[in-house]
Each structure stands twice: as C-alpha cells, then as structure tokens.
Write a protein that holds these residues in place. Structure first.
Motif, PDB file in Angstrom:
ATOM      1  N   ILE A  27       0.847  -1.202   0.000  1.00 37.87           N
ATOM      2  CA  ILE A  27       0.000   0.000   0.000  1.00 37.87           C
ATOM      3  C   ILE A  27       0.883   1.252   0.000  1.00 37.87           C
ATOM      4  CG2 ILE A  27      -1.680   1.316   1.368  1.00 37.87           C
ATOM      5  CD1 ILE A  27      -2.842  -1.405   2.311  1.00 37.87           C
ATOM      6  N   VAL A  28       1.968   1.207   0.749  1.00 32.06           N
ATOM      7  CA  VAL A  28       2.899   2.346   0.799  1.00 32.06           C
ATOM      8  C   VAL A  28       3.554   2.560  -0.568  1.00 32.06           C
ATOM      9  CG1 VAL A  28       5.095   3.139   1.783  1.00 32.06           C
ATOM     10  CG2 VAL A  28       3.331   2.190   3.269  1.00 32.06           C
ATOM     11  N   ALA A  29       3.989   1.468  -1.191  1.00 26.20           N
ATOM     12  CA  ALA A  29       4.667   1.588  -2.487  1.00 26.20           C
ATOM     13  C   ALA A  29       3.718   2.176  -3.527  1.00 26.20           C
ATOM     14  CB  ALA A  29       5.172   0.222  -2.940  1.00 26.20           C
ATOM     15  N   GLU A  30       2.482   1.710  -3.515  1.00 26.63           N
ATOM     16  CA  GLU A  30       1.524   2.168  -4.535  1.00 26.63           C
ATOM     17  C   GLU A  30       0.995   3.566  -4.231  1.00 26.63           C
ATOM     18  OE1 GLU A  30      -2.007   3.167  -6.395  1.00 26.63           O
ATOM     19  OE2 GLU A  30      -2.132   2.479  -4.318  1.00 26.63           O
ATOM     20  N   GLY A  31       0.685   3.803  -2.955  1.00 25.61           N
ATOM     21  CA  GLY A  31       0.015   5.053  -2.610  1.00 25.61           C
ATOM     22  C   GLY A  31       0.963   6.192  -2.292  1.00 25.61           C
ATOM     23  N   LEU A  32       2.104   5.862  -1.703  1.00 24.17           N
ATOM     24  CA  LEU A  32       3.030   6.916  -1.268  1.00 24.17           C
ATOM     25  C   LEU A  32       4.324   6.924  -2.076  1.00 24.17           C
ATOM     26  CD1 LEU A  32       2.574   6.479   2.610  1.00 24.17           C
ATOM     27  CD2 LEU A  32       1.518   8.202   1.142  1.00 24.17           C
ATOM     28  N   HIS A  33       4.488   5.912  -2.925  1.00 26.66           N
ATOM     29  CA  HIS A  33       5.687   5.813  -3.771  1.00 26.66           C
ATOM     30  C   HIS A  33       6.948   5.856  -2.923  1.00 26.66           C
ATOM     31  CE1 HIS A  33       2.862   6.336  -7.007  1.00 26.66           C
ATOM     32  NE2 HIS A  33       2.434   7.439  -6.420  1.00 26.66           N
ATOM     33  N   GLU A  34       6.909   5.153  -1.832  1.00 26.73           N
ATOM     34  CA  GLU A  34       8.064   5.120  -0.930  1.00 26.73           C
ATOM     35  C   GLU A  34       8.364   3.675  -0.554  1.00 26.73           C
ATOM     36  OE1 GLU A  34       9.869   7.583  -0.035  1.00 26.73           O
ATOM     37  OE2 GLU A  34       8.641   9.367  -0.330  1.00 26.73           O
ATOM     38  N   HIS A  35       9.590   3.449  -0.147  1.00 29.20           N
ATOM     39  CA  HIS A  35       9.958   2.154   0.425  1.00 29.20           C
ATOM     40  C   HIS A  35      10.760   2.430   1.690  1.00 29.20           C
ATOM     41  CE1 HIS A  35      11.101  -2.090   0.667  1.00 29.20           C
ATOM     42  NE2 HIS A  35      12.258  -1.615   1.088  1.00 29.20           N
ATOM     43  N   TYR A  36      10.221   2.020   2.802  1.00 31.47           N
ATOM     44  CA  TYR A  36      10.910   2.219   4.074  1.00 31.47           C
ATOM     45  C   TYR A  36      11.483   0.895   4.534  1.00 31.47           C
ATOM     46  CZ  TYR A  36       8.298   6.592   4.099  1.00 31.47           C
ATOM     47  OH  TYR A  36       7.779   7.804   3.760  1.00 31.47           O
ATOM     48  N   ASP A  37      12.517   0.967   5.324  1.00 29.37           N
ATOM     49  CA  ASP A  37      13.087  -0.237   5.927  1.00 29.37           C
ATOM     50  C   ASP A  37      11.976  -0.974   6.670  1.00 29.37           C
ATOM     51  OD1 ASP A  37      16.174  -0.915   7.543  1.00 29.37           O
ATOM     52  OD2 ASP A  37      14.303  -2.013   7.821  1.00 29.37           O
ATOM     53  N   PRO A  38      11.773  -2.264   6.384  1.00 28.45           N
ATOM     54  CA  PRO A  38      10.665  -3.001   7.015  1.00 28.45           C
ATOM     55  C   PRO A  38      10.697  -2.960   8.541  1.00 28.45           C
ATOM     56  CG  PRO A  38      11.709  -4.332   5.305  1.00 28.45           C
ATOM     57  CD  PRO A  38      12.523  -3.081   5.424  1.00 28.45           C
ATOM     58  N   THR A  39      11.882  -2.830   9.123  1.00 26.08           N
ATOM     59  CA  THR A  39      11.955  -2.824  10.587  1.00 26.08           C
ATOM     60  C   THR A  39      11.357  -1.550  11.199  1.00 26.08           C
ATOM     61  OG1 THR A  39      14.165  -1.837  10.606  1.00 26.08           O
ATOM     62  CG2 THR A  39      14.047  -4.243  10.578  1.00 26.08           C
ATOM     63  N   LEU A  40      11.215  -0.512  10.370  1.00 26.73           N
ATOM     64  CA  LEU A  40      10.680   0.763  10.868  1.00 26.73           C
ATOM     65  C   LEU A  40       9.273   0.589  11.445  1.00 26.73           C
ATOM     66  CD1 LEU A  40      11.080   3.942  10.862  1.00 26.73           C
ATOM     67  CD2 LEU A  40       9.736   3.907   8.764  1.00 26.73           C
ATOM     68  N   TYR A  41       8.461  -0.237  10.765  1.00 31.54           N
ATOM     69  CA  TYR A  41       7.058  -0.369  11.170  1.00 31.54           C
ATOM     70  C   TYR A  41       6.944  -0.975  12.579  1.00 31.54           C
ATOM     71  CZ  TYR A  41       6.300   0.586   6.248  1.00 31.54           C
ATOM     72  OH  TYR A  41       6.310   1.178   5.007  1.00 31.54           O
ATOM     73  N   GLY A  42       7.709  -2.033  12.818  1.00 32.50           N
ATOM     74  CA  GLY A  42       7.665  -2.659  14.138  1.00 32.50           C
ATOM     75  C   GLY A  42       8.224  -1.745  15.218  1.00 32.50           C
ATOM     76  N   THR A  43       9.283  -1.023  14.876  1.00 37.33           N
ATOM     77  CA  THR A  43       9.902  -0.119  15.851  1.00 37.33           C
ATOM     78  C   THR A  43       8.924   0.981  16.254  1.00 37.33           C
ATOM     79  OG1 THR A  43      12.046  -0.524  14.837  1.00 37.33           O
ATOM     80  CG2 THR A  43      11.862   1.436  16.225  1.00 37.33           C
ATOM     81  N   LEU A  44       8.256   1.571  15.264  1.00 36.07           N
ATOM     82  CA  LEU A  44       7.325   2.664  15.572  1.00 36.07           C
ATOM     83  C   LEU A  44       6.072   2.147  16.259  1.00 36.07           C
ATOM     84  CD1 LEU A  44       7.762   4.814  12.351  1.00 36.07           C
ATOM     85  CD2 LEU A  44       8.704   5.235  14.634  1.00 36.07           C
ATOM     86  N   SER A  45       5.646   0.951  15.896  1.00 32.59           N
ATOM     87  CA  SER A  45       4.492   0.357  16.564  1.00 32.59           C
ATOM     88  C   SER A  45       4.796   0.109  18.039  1.00 32.59           C
ATOM     89  CB  SER A  45       4.117  -0.959  15.873  1.00 32.59           C
ATOM     90  OG  SER A  45       3.145  -1.636  16.613  1.00 32.59           O
ATOM     91  N   ALA A  46       6.002  -0.357  18.318  1.00 30.84           N
ATOM     92  CA  ALA A  46       6.388  -0.612  19.709  1.00 30.84           C
ATOM     93  C   ALA A  46       6.441   0.696  20.510  1.00 30.84           C
ATOM     94  CB  ALA A  46       7.741  -1.313  19.755  1.00 30.84           C
ATOM     95  N   ALA A  47       6.839   1.785  19.858  1.00 30.66           N
ATOM     96  CA  ALA A  47       6.967   3.068  20.561  1.00 30.66           C
ATOM     97  C   ALA A  47       5.597   3.616  20.970  1.00 30.66           C
ATOM     98  CB  ALA A  47       7.699   4.073  19.675  1.00 30.66           C
ATOM     99  N   TRP A  48       4.589   3.452  20.114  1.00 26.90           N
ATOM    100  CA  TRP A  48       3.227   3.927  20.424  1.00 26.90           C
ATOM    101  C   TRP A  48       2.235   3.015  19.688  1.00 26.90           C
ATOM    102  CZ3 TRP A  48       0.563   8.997  18.413  1.00 26.90           C
ATOM    103  CH2 TRP A  48      -0.677   9.142  19.062  1.00 26.90           C
TER     104      TRP A  48
END
Ligand SMILES: CC(C)(COP(=O)(O)OP(=O)(O)OC[C@H]1O[C@@H](n2cnc3c(N)ncnc32)[C@H](O)[C@@H]1OP(=O)(O)O)[C@@H](O)C(=O)NCCC(=O)NCCS
Length: 171
Positions: free
Chosen positions: A42-63
């Motif tokens: 969804i990010v690639a198609e909608g935001l045209h971005e690719h983030y490091d996959p570990t970012l999602y878990g890290t940010l989820s853990a923070a909040w």
C-alpha cells in the motif's frame, strides 16, 4: 450493505454504505507483524516510498495505539495510519494510505477520526502532518478535519516537490 466499523472505538463510528451490497467491510485494529507485506505494498503504490521493514515494528512498539490498521472481512489491511509521538504534546501522522480499490468509502476518514481520538487519550494537544502540495485528495480530507497549513516546506520530498505542514488542535 457495505460499511466500515471500528471495534476499538465503540459508539457512533461513522460509516458509509454502498448501493450494491457487495462491498467488503473494514474494521479498525492495531498493527500485526503479519500485516507488513500488505502495508508495504500500500505504501509503495500510494506513497511511492519504500521504508526499511523494521521501521514499522519499531514505531508500533513506541506507540502501539498510534498505528491504526483498517482490515477487510478476511483481516487483510486495506489502509493504515501510522502516527508517532516524538515531540512532547504532539501526534504526527507519519504515513497514511488506503488501498486504491478501497478509497472514497470512508476508510481514510475512519482512520483519521480514530487517530485524533488516540491523541486525545494520550493527552496530546496538537496533531501535525506533511503533505505534497499537489495531493488535492489528501489536502481536502485534512481540511475537512480542520487541519490548516502552518508552513510551506520547500523541496521537502525526495523528488523536489514542496510540501505543506498542516496542524490542528486535538482538544
Ligand atoms: C488520502 C487517502 C488516504 C484518503 O482515503 P479515503 O479512504 O479515500 O478517504 P475517504 O473516503 O474517507 O474520503 C474523505 C474525504 O476526503 C476527500 N477525498 C478523498 N479522496 C479524494 C479524491 N480523490 N478527490 C477529492 N477529494 C477526496 C473528500 O473530501 C472525501 O469526502 P467525500 O468522499 O465525501 O467527498 C487516500 O486517497 C490515499 O491513500 N491516497 C494515496 C496516499 C496519500 O496520498 N496519503 C496521504 C499522504 S499525506
């Protein structure tokens, strides 16, 4: 009748039906690690971005409550809003996208309503986000949520496009 609902936010959750009765439902929940591949698509198609996959878990853990996923009846993500609280008193929308096939049915609205409620519950007083100046659909949604432009971010995006910073009180 198609509809969206929010298990985590009982009460008068807004939903929008469709005429044909064949639309899938969407339910709000938190992020699960198994959502990662779909969310990255969804990010690639909608935001045209690719983030490091570990970012999602890290940010989820923070909040954890700041990462909201809208899932279909098979529990597959059809949209998400990833919010962070890295500045005291402030919730920031870091990523927000709905699968193209699920847009314009109220999913984005449901996600934003829930995010603002999570900000309130956390005692935050302000919500912020950045958006491409060309992104009329998102800007219209944000304006409906009483976000206003507070800054022009010149060359903010990697392709050189300007961004707007938008903000609102959440009290
Ligand atoms: C922005 C986005 C998340 C909105 O999600 P959505 O589920 O389609 O939003 P909703 O159905 O809740 O729409 C709410 C309102 O937003 C505005 N809006 C949404 N899409 C729009 C469009 N294509 N054109 C104009 N206004 C639009 C409308 O005011 C709409 O209300 P209406 O349908 O009653 O006119 C979605 O378009 C998307 O994923 N876009 C690509 C990624 C993106 O741009 N993310 C934001 C980055 S800052």
């Amino acid at each position: 009748m198609g509809w969206v609902r929010c298990i985590a936010e009982p009460g008068p959750a807004q939903f929008r039906g469709t005429e044909d009765g064949g639309e899938p439902s969407a339910t709000l929940r938190g992020f699960h690690p198994s959502d990662l591949d779909t969310i990255m698509e969804i990010v690639a198609e909608g935001l045209h971005e690719h983030y490091d996959p570990t970012l999602y878990g890290t940010l989820s853990a923070a909040w954890p409550e700041g990462f909201l996923v809208a899932a279909d009846e098979l529990d597959r993500p059809v949209g998400f809003l990833l919010g962070v609280n890295q500045t005291p008193g402030e919730g920031r929308v870091l990523m927000f996208a709905v699968d193209r096939a699920a847009r314009r049915r109220g999913v984005g609205t449901l996600l934003m309503e829930a995010f603002l409620e999570r900000c309130r519950r956390r005692g935050l007083h302000r919500a912020t986000l950045e958006v491409r100046v060309s992104n009329a659909a998102a800007i219209r949604l944000y304006a409906r949520f009483r976000f206003s432009v507070v800054d022009l971010l010149r060359g903010y995006y990697s392709d050189g496009e300007n961004g707007y910073q938008m903000a609102r009180d959440v009290a």
